[in-house]
Write an enzyme that holds these catalytic residues in place. Structure first.
Site, PDB file in Angstrom:
ATOM      1  N   PHE A   1       0.859  -1.305   0.066  1.00  0.00           N
ATOM      2  CA  PHE A   1      -0.248   0.069   0.055  1.00  0.00           C
ATOM      3  C   PHE A   1       0.988   1.148  -0.216  1.00  0.00           C
ATOM      4  O   PHE A   1       0.234   2.298  -0.313  1.00  0.00           O
ATOM      5  CB  PHE A   1      -0.890  -0.130   1.244  1.00  0.00           C
ATOM      6  CG  PHE A   1      -0.374   0.428   2.464  1.00  0.00           C
ATOM      7  CD1 PHE A   1      -0.733   1.790   2.835  1.00  0.00           C
ATOM      8  CD2 PHE A   1       0.444  -0.406   3.209  1.00  0.00           C
ATOM      9  CE1 PHE A   1      -0.063   2.368   4.114  1.00  0.00           C
ATOM     10  CE2 PHE A   1       0.688   0.102   4.587  1.00  0.00           C
ATOM     11  CZ  PHE A   1       0.790   1.438   5.090  1.00  0.00           C
ATOM     12  N   LYS A   2       2.074   0.969   0.490  1.00  0.00           N
ATOM     13  CA  LYS A   2       2.825   2.432   0.502  1.00  0.00           C
ATOM     14  C   LYS A   2       3.203   2.942  -0.905  1.00  0.00           C
ATOM     15  O   LYS A   2       3.330   4.119  -0.971  1.00  0.00           O
ATOM     16  CB  LYS A   2       4.276   1.960   0.915  1.00  0.00           C
ATOM     17  CG  LYS A   2       4.447   1.278   2.509  1.00  0.00           C
ATOM     18  CD  LYS A   2       3.650   2.012   3.435  1.00  0.00           C
ATOM     19  CE  LYS A   2       3.655   1.250   4.776  1.00  0.00           C
ATOM     20  NZ  LYS A   2       4.929   1.286   5.645  1.00  0.00           N
ATOM     21  N   ASP A   3       2.837   2.152  -2.046  1.00  0.00           N
ATOM     22  CA  ASP A   3       3.039   2.730  -3.174  1.00  0.00           C
ATOM     23  C   ASP A   3       2.160   3.819  -3.545  1.00  0.00           C
ATOM     24  O   ASP A   3       2.193   4.594  -4.571  1.00  0.00           O
ATOM     25  CB  ASP A   3       2.633   1.482  -4.482  1.00  0.00           C
ATOM     26  CG  ASP A   3       3.865   0.641  -4.366  1.00  0.00           C
ATOM     27  OD1 ASP A   3       5.124   1.057  -4.195  1.00  0.00           O
ATOM     28  OD2 ASP A   3       3.724  -0.530  -4.558  1.00  0.00           O
TER      29      ASP A   3
END
Length: 499
Positions: free
Chosen positions: A111-113
């Site tokens: 999810f950091k993307d």
């Protein structure tokens, strides 16, 4: 209406969005927060007709008010392109009575993307807007996912360098390989001898070292952050909750204005804080369900009102949540104590000194939007197997923590409100834990054999992020003790070490 940003430790500090993004952390050690949370200015029905990029613009324009429309749209278009393996960017999958918001379709399958694909563009745009001539040094601590996503975002971006510190024995083999094979002449990855909290504390210490800051300025450098302490990370995360609601509305899964619940597997608190901000913008969210693993400091906080990091640090199968100091909780504490920066500063001093603080009964009343619970290692594995056996849907360990906690919430409350579960990483990132949960017979296989077996089992293609590292050479093999982090950064920047 222009939105300015205050420091959580001195609300007399008042700066623009671009300056807050550039600075990362306030000089007093505080985090930047919007002076007020703006309301959505498009109806839910209008948002339902938008794609991800359009939704992101409608949310982010309200927070980043010193960016022009052209600047912001250019950042968004560059971020959410074919780096993602689906045009939807963040698909919603219905399984077992809940909606799993898949936030792992970006370049590094976590999810950091969603935020780190856009942060480099927000940062370089902010530098131009503020006539910054210094080279920006991104300094980041990671519990596994932020590091690779930040490295991928900033690799070879002109005018930047990036240093990532991670706990040497505290990330999954795939996570580590993703980081240590990262190319880019402006990148450095360092395994520290300690845990994530040690890395995070060390990074904050470097940010707050005024002598180092002055020396760097003289050499033409300045620090900024890619951690979720940077408001440029937090604002893009709000977008996907708005998008998820709009998708449910578009697909006739909910009626306009119908309440939903949101479940988030939580370590550093940024992802669930983004959902809280979305609620405060007017998104109809009833309950924010905070899911912890066995490092259940947040569960205990929501139950007792006491935040206490004085406990054993547990290494789990969901390492991105192996955190005892949830940095972003400070933003919520500041808000629920009435934006009283002096009071918040006092709490943070107690946390730093004694390792704990307790909030007042009035502040506890402000937490009624939240529900906290946790899943043990056994419950996490059971949830992966249960969902696969019942639906054929394979989730990673972090998502399994959220899914298991959601089931506890329903059992405890009987609340059947339609629910979005943030699915924060691809199961391919934690293949051994995922496959062992489904059947222990897989334990004899090698890491990449497991990858191929998982692809067959889940009936999905192996993500490019995994294919790329199968045979990639190790580029970074540096390690250091926590007290040598500053020397390591100095060496990377060609500056003399401390005596």
């Amino acid at each position: 209406m222009e939105v300015f940003y205050n420091s959580t430790r001195d609300n007399r500090v008042r700066i623009s969005a671009s300056k807050a993004i550039l600075q990362g952390l306030s000089e007093d050690g505080g985090l930047f927060v919007p002076e007020q949370i703006p309301a959505l200015d498009k109806s839910l029905a209008e948002l339902a007709g938008m794609d991800y990029r359009q939704t992101a613009y409608e949310v982010m324009k309200l927070f980043l008010t010193d960016f022009t429309e052209e600047e912001l749209k250019e950042c968004i278009d560059k971020a959410y392109d074919d780096k993602f393996d689906t045009q939807e960017i963040a698909p919603l999958v219905s399984a077992d009575g809940a909606y799993y918001l898949e936030l792992f379709h970006g370049k590094t399958i976590a999810f950091k993307d969603m935020a780190l694909s856009i942060l480099p563009y927000l940062l370089t745009t902010s530098a131009k807007k503020n006539h910054i001539k210094n080279e920006i040094v991104i300094l980041t601590a990671t519990s596994g996912d932020t590091g690779k996503a930040a490295l991928a975002g900033f690799a070879d971006v002109e005018g930047t360098r990036i240093v990532v510190f991670y706990p040497k024995n505290g990330v999954s083999p795939i996570q580590e390989k993703q980081m240590v094979t990262q190319k880019g002449k402006n990148t450095m990855v360092v395994g520290i001898h300690g845990n994530f909290d040690d890395a995070q504390t060390g990074v904050k210490k470097l940010f707050n070292d005024q002598k180092l800051k002055k020396e760097m300025e003289e050499k033409g450098f300045q620090f900024s952050s890619a951690n979720s302490i940077n408001i440029g990370r937090l604002v893009p995360q709000i977008c996907y909750y708005v998008y998820a609601y709009a998708k449910l509305l578009k697909n006739d899964e909910i009626k306009d204005g119908e309440m939903i619940n949101v479940v988030v597997p939580t370590g550093n608190f940024g992802n669930i804080l983004a959902a809280f901000y979305a609620k405060k913008m007017g998104l109809p969210i009833r309950k924010l369900i905070c899911a912890s693993n066995e490092n259940k400091v947040l569960f205990d906080f929501f139950n007792s009102g006491c935040y206490d990091r004085n406990r054993e640090f547990v290494l789990t199968s969901s390492p991105s949540m192996d955190i005892l100091i949830s940095s972003n909780l400070e933003r919520l504490i500041y808000r629920i104590c009435g934006n009283d920066s002096a009071k918040n500063k006092e709490f943070m001093a107690q946390l730093s000194g004694e390792g704990k603080y307790a909030i007042s009964e009035e502040m506890k009343d402000e937490l009624k939007d939240f529900y906290g619970n946790y899943a043990s290692e056994a419950e996490t594995a059971e949830e992966i197997k249960r969902l696969y056996d019942d639906c054929g849907y394979v989730i990673d360990t972090h998502t399994a923590v959220a899914s298991a906690v959601y089931r506890k919430y329903v059992k405890e409350t009987g609340d059947l409100t339609k629910t979005v579960i943030a699915s924060t990483a691809s199961p391919f990132k934690f293949t051994r834990s995922v496959m062992n949960a489904i059947d222990t017979k897989y334990d004899a296989m090698g890491d990449f054999e497991l990858v191929d077996e998982l692809a067959k089992l889940a009936n999905v293609k192996v993500p490019n992020a995994i294919e790329e590292i199968r045979t990639a050479p190790i580029v970074h093999d540096r390690q250091c003790d926590v007290d040598k982090m500053q020397d390591t950064v100095r060496e990377f920047l060609g500056m003399p070490k401390t005596l």
